[in-house]
Design a protein around this motif. Structure first.
Motif, PDB file in Angstrom:
ATOM      1  N   SER A 173       0.816  -1.218   0.000  1.00  0.00           N
ATOM      2  CA  SER A 173       0.000   0.000   0.000  1.00  0.00           C
ATOM      3  C   SER A 173       0.845   1.261   0.000  1.00  0.00           C
ATOM      4  N   LEU A 174       2.149   1.128   0.286  1.00  0.00           N
ATOM      5  CA  LEU A 174       3.033   2.293   0.322  1.00  0.00           C
ATOM      6  C   LEU A 174       3.793   2.480  -0.982  1.00  0.00           C
ATOM      7  N   CYS A 175       4.491   1.412  -1.433  1.00  0.00           N
ATOM      8  CA  CYS A 175       5.358   1.560  -2.612  1.00  0.00           C
ATOM      9  C   CYS A 175       4.860   0.814  -3.839  1.00  0.00           C
ATOM     10  N   GLY A 176       3.818  -0.006  -3.662  1.00  0.00           N
ATOM     11  CA  GLY A 176       3.234  -0.709  -4.802  1.00  0.00           C
ATOM     12  C   GLY A 176       3.918  -2.009  -5.185  1.00  0.00           C
ATOM     13  N   ALA A 177       4.934  -2.448  -4.433  1.00  0.00           N
ATOM     14  CA  ALA A 177       5.656  -3.682  -4.764  1.00  0.00           C
ATOM     15  C   ALA A 177       4.717  -4.880  -4.740  1.00  0.00           C
ATOM     16  N   THR A 178       4.971  -5.838  -5.640  1.00  0.00           N
ATOM     17  CA  THR A 178       4.110  -7.015  -5.732  1.00  0.00           C
ATOM     18  C   THR A 178       4.860  -8.334  -5.564  1.00  0.00           C
TER      19      THR A 178
ATOM     20  N   CYS B 125       5.250  -3.912   2.546  1.00  0.00           N
ATOM     21  CA  CYS B 125       6.525  -4.631   2.494  1.00  0.00           C
ATOM     22  C   CYS B 125       7.005  -4.932   3.909  1.00  0.00           C
ATOM     23  N   ASN B 126       7.406  -6.164   4.136  1.00  0.00           N
ATOM     24  CA  ASN B 126       7.994  -6.508   5.425  1.00  0.00           C
ATOM     25  C   ASN B 126       9.393  -5.912   5.559  1.00  0.00           C
TER      26      ASN B 126
ATOM     27  N   CYS C 199      11.238  -0.970   1.067  1.00  0.00           N
ATOM     28  CA  CYS C 199      10.056  -0.155   0.791  1.00  0.00           C
ATOM     29  C   CYS C 199      10.424   1.322   0.745  1.00  0.00           C
ATOM     30  N   LEU C 200      11.238   1.778   1.700  1.00  0.00           N
ATOM     31  CA  LEU C 200      11.643   3.186   1.750  1.00  0.00           C
ATOM     32  C   LEU C 200      12.458   3.570   0.520  1.00  0.00           C
ATOM     33  N   GLU C 201      13.351   2.676   0.089  1.00  0.00           N
ATOM     34  CA  GLU C 201      14.160   2.962  -1.091  1.00  0.00           C
ATOM     35  C   GLU C 201      13.285   3.070  -2.344  1.00  0.00           C
ATOM     36  N   ARG C 202      12.271   2.212  -2.443  1.00  0.00           N
ATOM     37  CA  ARG C 202      11.345   2.297  -3.580  1.00  0.00           C
ATOM     38  C   ARG C 202      10.564   3.619  -3.543  1.00  0.00           C
TER      39      ARG C 202
END
Length: 288
Positions: free
Chosen positions: A241-246, A265-266, A271-274
């Motif tokens: 929900s933050l960076c959109g990673a799947t 992201c766990n 997540c922050l870098e994305r």
């Protein structure tokens, strides 16, 4: 660095003994090598095995990252970083790419590791046969005889009871075609990251006084039956929900505002870098 302490806290004799144990563990992939676990200024069970490995291999030029269940800012991670930094003065980072030594509890970073990095995993229970055999001298004999029917029986009983293997974490693996090994309580999602890893993986159990290793480019196979193949956790159809990673391991959360289930992201630094990269692209596109 405190002038009244040894570099990296441990005395040189202790570090040499631990490094000799590490060399033996690397030479025999997956084999649990006993070592004289030292008393540490943290309680056993909170990462003393991994910490002793880190303190024994760390050098002044190294850059350290510490993770606790995917987070860089948890109490355990912050405490370990503080101890290492205060006794070495080395640089700390939250970036996987910038680190040379990564100590982790329960996760392998999402960013693929390289040959220039060492991953140190904290291990509470190094013996993969402990659930089926309580006596240490018997498990040693079973490893020597390559008798792993107990591990297979454990998985078979799970399938009979649940219709699938129910090892959410610490799913046993076969290393280099020889030793069955506990990969530490990493999720099943991370098991494939050990296979043919470019980075050296060291595992330390301070309370159990064991060190073992997965050298670079070593085969690591998760135990599974042909008709019940090994499967990692699935997050199909979900995104962070933050960076959109799947394609990462995610935490399932409840949105306090809406009450709906969301995923994040766990691996918090990933997540922050994305997010930072997304903001950078957005700024560049705005000025274009």
């Amino acid at each position: 660095m405190n002038a009244n302490t040894h570099f990296a806290f441990l005395d040189e004799g202790s570090k040499k003994e631990i490094r000799r144990t590490i060399l033996k563990a690397v030479a025999i992939p997956g084999y649990q090598t006993p070592f004289a676990s030292r008393e540490m200024p943290i309680a056993r069970g909170w990462g003393t095995g991994g910490l002793q490995i880190t303190l024994s291999i760390i050098g002044k030029a190294d850059v350290l990252k510490v993770i606790d269940q995917g987070a860089d800012e948890s109490v355990n991670a912050v405490s370990i970083k503080k101890l290492v930094h205060e006794t070495t003065g080395i640089e700390l980072t939250e970036s996987t790419q910038e680190s040379t030594v990564i100590q982790s509890r329960h996760r392998i970073p999402e960013v693929p590791l390289t040959k220039d990095q060492v991953l140190v995993l904290q291990v509470p229970m190094p013996e993969p046969l402990r659930r089926v055999e309580a006596k240490e001298y018997i498990t040693k004999r079973l490893h020597a005889e390559e008798e792993y029917s107990g591990a297979w029986l454990m998985l078979f009983e799970q399938i009979m009871k649940y219709g699938k293997t129910a090892t959410d974490a610490d799913h046993p693996v076969l290393v280099n075609g020889r030793y069955v090994m506990a990969p530490s309580p990493i999720p099943r999602f991370d098991n494939p990251k050990m296979h043919q890893s470019e980075a050296l993986i060291l595992l330390g159990a301070g309370r159990e006084k064991k060190i073992y290793a997965v050298p670079p480019y070593t085969d690591v196979e998760s135990l599974a039956f042909d008709d019940y193949p090994f499967k990692v956790e699935s997050f199909a159809g979900q995104h962070c929900s933050l960076c959109g990673a799947t394609d990462v391991f995610m935490d399932e959360l409840i949105d306090s505002a809406t009450g709906e289930t969301i995923y994040q992201c766990n691996d918090t630094s990933y997540c922050l870098e994305r997010l930072n990269e997304m903001k950078k692209v957005e700024v560049e596109s705005t000025h274009a």
